[in-house]
Design an enzyme around this catalytic site. Sequence first.
Site, short mmCIF file in Angstrom:
data_model
loop_
_atom_site.label_atom_id
_atom_site.label_comp_id
_atom_site.label_asym_id
_atom_site.label_seq_id
_atom_site.Cartn_x
_atom_site.Cartn_y
_atom_site.Cartn_z
CG LEU A 240 -1.87 1.20 1.36
CD1 LEU A 240 -2.76 1.35 0.13
CD2 LEU A 240 -2.70 1.07 2.62
CG HIS A 241 2.79 2.67 -3.06
ND1 HIS A 241 2.43 1.38 -3.42
CD2 HIS A 241 3.13 3.31 -4.22
CE1 HIS A 241 2.56 1.24 -4.73
NE2 HIS A 241 2.97 2.40 -5.25
CG PHE A 242 -1.73 7.22 -1.22
CD1 PHE A 242 -2.93 7.47 -1.87
CD2 PHE A 242 -1.76 6.46 -0.05
CE1 PHE A 242 -4.13 6.97 -1.38
CE2 PHE A 242 -2.96 5.96 0.45
CZ PHE A 242 -4.15 6.21 -0.22
#
Length: 444
Positions: A240-242
């Site tokens: 999970l990453h932005f």
Amino acid sequence: MMLRIKRVPTVVSNYQKDENEEARVGGCGRNCLRSCCLPGSKLPLYAYKKLDKVACAKASPEQESEEASIAFLDSLVLGQWEERVQRGLFRYDVTACETKVIPGQYGFIAQLNEGRHLKKRPTEFRVDKVLQPFDESKFNFTKVGQEEVLFQFEASEDGEVQFIPSAPIYAENSPSVVAINVSPIEYGHVLLIPRILDCLPQKIDRESLLLAIHMAAEAGNPYFRLGYNSLGAFATINHLHFQAYYLAVPFPIEKAPTKKTTTLDGGVKISELVNYPVRGLVFEGGNTVEHLSNSVSDACICLQDNNIPYNVLIADCGNRIFLLPQCYAEKQALGEVSAELLDTQVNPAVWEISGHMVLKRKKDYEEASEENAWRLLAEVSLSEERFEEVKALIFEAIASVGHGSEDATQEQEAKPEAIEEVATTNNSSRPDVVAGTQECLVLQ
């Protein structure tokens, strides 16, 4: 029009040259962010104030408020990013990439980056499934070098903004961190990794999206945007990453006209993009930040549960969020994308869809036009019929969790604003796009 930015010479880090290097795969020592190596480690901590409402000045590059951007973005993010440049932690010099605004009504932005697709990590998961379990054996952000991490980003315990230059890392609390993107597509390109030690797959939930919105709000600058790519929509790492970066030029999607679809009980207005090559929804406003965040995250969860790839752009300091279901990978797998477009090797993810095109070949850069950008992005979009089906799924999901709807009236289509060509002289400003090389399978 050419965009001008600060140019900084960069070399590839010695310990990042070989993807199969034992230390990097094994993940211990300075190339490990797991609990085995973190005890005793310290990292700067930026503790943000939880906001009830978001305020963001609609400033031009010449008029924007300097106070917030200097205190947070320029001083902390870009200052530490520049320090990593000096250490040689990047795979190539992104400042050497040519960039220009393409003439036309929408002002699409083109960047020539001939080396990124050769030096970027390969995709290590199936691209026909939006939801896939986290796989410890594949590359993930617990295996990055500790030097790549800039700071912890957490909510303040006392409700006030705090910055601690050297704060302990508590593995049991699984900190959210901001790290450099070692294959950048923009000066200052960073990653926001929520609860890094929880090893969450690339899957939006309410908590993670709210964190990203708070980062946009804390930056307080309309030219700092965050983006998200789901699996199947050209995310290349299933952790999970932005992504985020700072660019003092309007994105074409931000200028696109919209028509109002509905207003939820919490004050969130939902509109549709009009006269833009990619169909999508725009969420904005809300009585509180959580009203906006929850409505968008519930829509994302709906898309994930229905195996529909999508991209998200968080703009206007977190006040406006674009949700963009897409089908380019599926069309590739079905042989429905022309050879001319495939030859460009452009994989349209959130930044491309927003109008920021990273091109791999000099020929494509030299021949870049609004027509060519439109032709590529039109292949990304769901058909009108399919978009209506997906929109109905989203609205049903939002209603089922109690957001409700005050009205379903449609406003007149807004007229697109004139897009001015902006000569960018800010040292931290350049256009950006994300593109990844991956095989494409049929999405079911």
